[in-house]
Design a protein around this motif. Structure first.
Motif, PDB file in Angstrom:
ATOM      1  N   ALA A 151       0.829  -1.208   0.000  1.00  0.00           N
ATOM      2  CA  ALA A 151       0.000   0.000   0.000  1.00  0.00           C
ATOM      3  C   ALA A 151       0.861   1.255   0.000  1.00  0.00           C
ATOM      4  O   ALA A 151       0.566   2.230  -0.701  1.00  0.00           O
ATOM      5  CB  ALA A 151      -0.932  -0.013   1.212  1.00  0.00           C
ATOM      6  N   CYS A 152       1.946   1.243   0.790  1.00  0.00           N
ATOM      7  CA  CYS A 152       2.850   2.404   0.834  1.00  0.00           C
ATOM      8  C   CYS A 152       3.486   2.654  -0.522  1.00  0.00           C
ATOM      9  O   CYS A 152       3.583   3.798  -0.990  1.00  0.00           O
ATOM     10  CB  CYS A 152       3.935   2.176   1.890  1.00  0.00           C
ATOM     11  N   VAL A 153       3.922   1.581  -1.164  1.00  0.00           N
ATOM     12  CA  VAL A 153       4.567   1.732  -2.474  1.00  0.00           C
ATOM     13  C   VAL A 153       3.564   2.242  -3.498  1.00  0.00           C
ATOM     14  O   VAL A 153       3.870   3.123  -4.313  1.00  0.00           O
ATOM     15  CB  VAL A 153       5.177   0.381  -2.913  1.00  0.00           C
ATOM     16  N   LYS A 154       2.353   1.700  -3.451  1.00  0.00           N
ATOM     17  CA  LYS A 154       1.322   2.146  -4.387  1.00  0.00           C
ATOM     18  C   LYS A 154       0.948   3.599  -4.135  1.00  0.00           C
ATOM     19  O   LYS A 154       0.557   4.328  -5.061  1.00  0.00           O
ATOM     20  CB  LYS A 154       0.094   1.246  -4.228  1.00  0.00           C
ATOM     21  N   TRP A 155       1.102   4.034  -2.899  1.00  0.00           N
ATOM     22  CA  TRP A 155       0.822   5.409  -2.511  1.00  0.00           C
ATOM     23  C   TRP A 155       1.979   6.342  -2.857  1.00  0.00           C
ATOM     24  O   TRP A 155       1.851   7.560  -2.789  1.00  0.00           O
ATOM     25  CB  TRP A 155       0.531   5.433  -1.009  1.00  0.00           C
ATOM     26  N   GLY A 156       3.107   5.759  -3.226  1.00  0.00           N
ATOM     27  CA  GLY A 156       4.300   6.543  -3.545  1.00  0.00           C
ATOM     28  C   GLY A 156       5.149   6.859  -2.339  1.00  0.00           C
ATOM     29  O   GLY A 156       6.002   7.751  -2.393  1.00  0.00           O
ATOM     30  N   LYS A 157       4.940   6.131  -1.235  1.00  0.00           N
ATOM     31  CA  LYS A 157       5.695   6.359  -0.005  1.00  0.00           C
ATOM     32  C   LYS A 157       6.722   5.237   0.176  1.00  0.00           C
ATOM     33  O   LYS A 157       6.582   4.356   1.026  1.00  0.00           O
ATOM     34  CB  LYS A 157       4.754   6.410   1.202  1.00  0.00           C
ATOM     35  N   GLN A 158       7.777   5.277  -0.669  1.00  0.00           N
ATOM     36  CA  GLN A 158       8.771   4.212  -0.610  1.00  0.00           C
ATOM     37  C   GLN A 158       9.551   4.224   0.706  1.00  0.00           C
ATOM     38  O   GLN A 158       9.897   3.167   1.245  1.00  0.00           O
ATOM     39  CB  GLN A 158       9.743   4.331  -1.792  1.00  0.00           C
ATOM     40  N   ASN A 159       9.829   5.404   1.229  1.00  0.00           N
ATOM     41  CA  ASN A 159      10.575   5.482   2.497  1.00  0.00           C
ATOM     42  C   ASN A 159       9.765   4.862   3.642  1.00  0.00           C
ATOM     43  O   ASN A 159      10.322   4.168   4.500  1.00  0.00           O
ATOM     44  CB  ASN A 159      10.918   6.934   2.816  1.00  0.00           C
ATOM     45  N   ARG A 160       8.456   5.118   3.644  1.00  0.00           N
ATOM     46  CA  ARG A 160       7.605   4.521   4.671  1.00  0.00           C
ATOM     47  C   ARG A 160       7.577   2.998   4.531  1.00  0.00           C
ATOM     48  O   ARG A 160       7.535   2.268   5.534  1.00  0.00           O
ATOM     49  CB  ARG A 160       6.196   5.092   4.553  1.00  0.00           C
ATOM     50  N   ALA A 161       7.621   2.521   3.289  1.00  0.00           N
ATOM     51  CA  ALA A 161       7.644   1.080   3.069  1.00  0.00           C
ATOM     52  C   ALA A 161       8.913   0.461   3.644  1.00  0.00           C
ATOM     53  O   ALA A 161       8.875  -0.607   4.272  1.00  0.00           O
ATOM     54  CB  ALA A 161       7.535   0.780   1.575  1.00  0.00           C
ATOM     55  N   LEU A 162      10.052   1.143   3.453  1.00  0.00           N
ATOM     56  CA  LEU A 162      11.304   0.635   4.024  1.00  0.00           C
ATOM     57  C   LEU A 162      11.268   0.669   5.545  1.00  0.00           C
ATOM     58  O   LEU A 162      11.789  -0.234   6.213  1.00  0.00           O
ATOM     59  CB  LEU A 162      12.480   1.452   3.486  1.00  0.00           C
TER      60      LEU A 162
END
Length: 666
Positions: free
Chosen positions: A250-261
């Motif tokens: 969901a984070c990646v799809k939202w464009g929040k790659q840092n949050r995904a990490l």
């Protein structure tokens, strides 16, 4: 709460038989016991555990004994529905009545394998047997409906079995949620989850995992991530790997790659087992959304987590290097893969080769392609296309053709890119015949032929004077309206060399029908065809068309004009054309002057002949033996001995060897 029931007591209720069986298992060396228990974790159904022991020789239904019931549980635990069904049917044929646990086990394994018809047949037999369904019975049929995506049937069976006395638990509702998700009914799935509280059902980890996935599919990215906190605060549950994975997606799809990490590191700190499979799932998500820097950042951090990258990890990292134009890093990752004895895949090799080609590092990419066969790595169409382009860029066109022949030895079919690269190599090698065959093959395969490729092959055939193959090639082309004027000229010239005058004229009509305007080169090609066929009248008509079109004549046009009028006996027009020649940029017109002088000789115009000789001197055109011979014959026929004598002296002074001995007889 799961119950453990000793299956020894269920099959044989006497303790004496149980001790005799234990003694037999321990004393019989050839027969090794396999311990199994049929169970499923609480998140997937909470089935009762049935510890069983089966001798290895009892794994085929050709030995009918009461141990068949134990074999049903053993194979069901392994997920092998076919042998489980065989033992189940053998039990019934032998008169052994299946009990509730046996039916639950066989229905569960059939359902998990998507055997909907078998599961429904077993359920019908179960109902006829008079047994009362329990929670495990309900979960077994719901699991099947979830696998085969039959939502309406699942809801119907749940209501039916509830009336029969089966009480649904949280796993039952999880199967319903999973079926909603499998059918793509995300809003309905969210509504069903929200109704769990009214049903007095407390969601478990699997329930929240489904909820996060629902929010991900509905693009509720913030809710998907916040569900992790809701699990801890409201449910008192710790997220598992599935929860974290869907939140990261969901984070990646939202464009929040840092949050995904951050979630990935949080997952590791929380004690959730971080596997390379989970990391690969995250890498795939990053790759799908083209977050190339995040892919490399996660890949570089795998060693810090103590995980060994596998081929999936390397493929995603190499793809990121390709799109970031980091060919050096791509090679480093590839060599790291080899040093760790990870067998490269076709995709990995293709990605490294393409990465080097994209940065014009062809010498770095060639060794990778050449070692693929040594490492027994399967080469696909993209591999061959990259290799042919590589060799073309290195001007190793013979190698390109060789790779193409290797491709033909396989079952891989060339595509448009393959043909274009091979055509380039063949035209560079001036292999016109092979290139022509390739064009015909492309046309049969219904692959669009670019005009530039067709024109290049035509130019090679024209240069090699391969007129017959050229004519056949052009006649077989379907999109002749895409031909260039140069190609049309070559086509007309091919028919001219083959003495096909009418076909050459037909080509000019095709050009006019296609809306093309004939230029000087096309008219010259048509005049060549007329000259080869001796059609002087048609030549004169074409010359008149050229003048009417206002096209500037070149040297070849002048030559054809003089030849046409001379051959038609119009010596005056020939002389007029020769005298109208410009004094600069004429080129070699010796042959044309010879034709004009011969026409004047036949007409007895010796004075005009001498005038033409003077003009040749003014234009710096050197007379040859044929020129002097025609002039001497013209003066001799008119009885001009003095002019003959002068011409003989001029010929000797020019060092021209006579081609006609009649001037010595004058």
């Amino acid at each position: 709460m799961s119950l453990c029931v000793p299956c020894l007591l269920m099959v044989r209720p006497t303790a004496v038989w149980a001790w005799r069986k234990v003694f037999w298992l321990t004393r019989s060396a050839p027969f090794v016991a396999l311990s199994f228990g049929y169970c499923t974790d609480d998140a997937q159904g909470g089935h009762r555990q049935l510890p069983v022991s089966i001798p290895s020789h009892r794994q085929h239904p050709q030995h009918p004994r009461v141990d068949d019931r134990e074999a049903v549980f053993a194979h069901a635990r392994r997920g092998h529905w076919i042998p489980a069904m065989k033992y189940f049917k053998w039990m019934r044929r032998e008169g052994v009545r299946p009990d509730l646990l046996t039916y639950n086990a066989i229905m569960q394994v059939c359902g998990e394998n998507g055997r909907f018809d078998e599961t429904m047949t077993l359920l019908h037999a179960f109902q006829l047997s008079g047994l009362k369904p329990d929670t495990d019975t309900l979960n077994a049929v719901l699991a099947c409906c979830s696998v085969v995506r039959k939502l309406e049937r699942a809801l119907e069976l749940m209501e039916q079995l509830q009336r029969a006395g089966a009480q649904p638990d949280v796993t039952s509702h999880n199967y319903i949620l999973q079926t909603y998700i499998a059918c793509g009914r995300y809003p309905a799935a969210l509504e069903y989850f929200n109704q769990l509280e009214s049903m007095s059902v407390k969601p478990n980890v699997t329930s929240y995992s489904h909820l996060i996935r629902i929010h991900h599919s509905l693009n509720n990215f913030s809710r998907a991530v916040n569900t992790l906190d809701v699990m801890r605060t409201r449910g008192g549950l710790d997220p598992d790997g599935a929860c974290y994975t869907w939140a990261i997606r969901a984070c990646v799809k939202w464009g929040k790659q840092n949050r995904a990490l951050q979630l990935l590191h949080e997952m590791q700190r929380s004690g959730v087992t971080l596997t390379i499979s989970t990391c690969n799932d995250v890498l795939k998500v990053f790759t799908k959304v083209k977050a190339w820097h995040s892919v490399l950042q996660l890949f570089d951090g795998l060693e810090d987590t103590g995980l060994q990258p596998n081929i999936v990890s390397y493929e995603n990292a190499l793809t990121a290097c390709l799109h970031l134009c980091q060919w050096q890093r791509s090679l480093m990752i590839f060599h790291s893969m080899l040093s760790r004895e990870v067998q490269p895949s076709t995709l990995a090799c293709n990605t490294v080769i393409e990465s080097c080609c994209k940065s014009d590092q062809f010498q770095k990419a060639l060794p990778i392609f050449e070692c693929m066969s040594q490492m027994q790595i399967l080469r696909d169409r993209q591999t061959f296309n990259l290799a042919i382009s590589l060799y073309n860029n290195e001007s190793q066109f013979e190698k390109s053709v060789e790779v193409f022949r290797q491709m033909r030895d396989t079952t891989i079919q060339p595509n448009a890119q393959t043909y274009k690269s091979v055509l380039l190599a063949l035209t560079k090698l001036e292999a016109g015949l092979e290139a022509a065959h390739l064009l015909n093959e492309m046309q049969k395969a219904r692959i669009r032929i670019l005009p530039s490729d067709r024109n290049a092959v035509i130019a090679v055939l024209t240069k090699d004077a391969q007129w017959d193959p050229l004519g056949k090639l052009l006649a077989s082309q379907q999109n002749i309206h895409e031909l260039s004027l140069t190609s049309y000229c070559s086509w007309i010239r091919a028919y001219s060399e083959m003495r096909e005058f009418e076909k050459a004229m037909h080509i000019s009509e095709l050009m006019r029908g296609s809306g093309l305007h004939l230029n000087t080169s096309v008219y010259n090609a048509l005049l060549d065809a007329c000259a080869a066929a001796g059609e002087w009248t048609r030549s004169l008509q074409l010359l008149e068309e050229l003048r009417a079109a206002g096209l500037p004549p070149d040297v070849r046009t002048w030559q054809h004009a003089v030849q046409a009028h001379s051959s038609a006996g119009d010596w005056k027009k020939s002389v007029e054309l020769l005298e109208a020649l410009p004094h600069d940029g004429v080129g070699d017109m010796t042959t044309s002057f010879n034709q004009g002088i011969e026409a004047c000789e036949r007409a007895g115009q010796w004075e005009v002949v001498l005038r033409l000789l003077d003009q040749m001197d003014q234009l710096n055109i050197t007379p040859n033996a044929e020129t002097y011979a025609a002039a001497i014959r013209a003066c001799d026929a008119a009885g001009r001995a003095q002019e003959v004598y002068k011409l003989q002296n001029a010929m000797r002074a020019a060092g021209v060897v006579p081609s006609d001995t009649r001037h010595d007889e004058v």
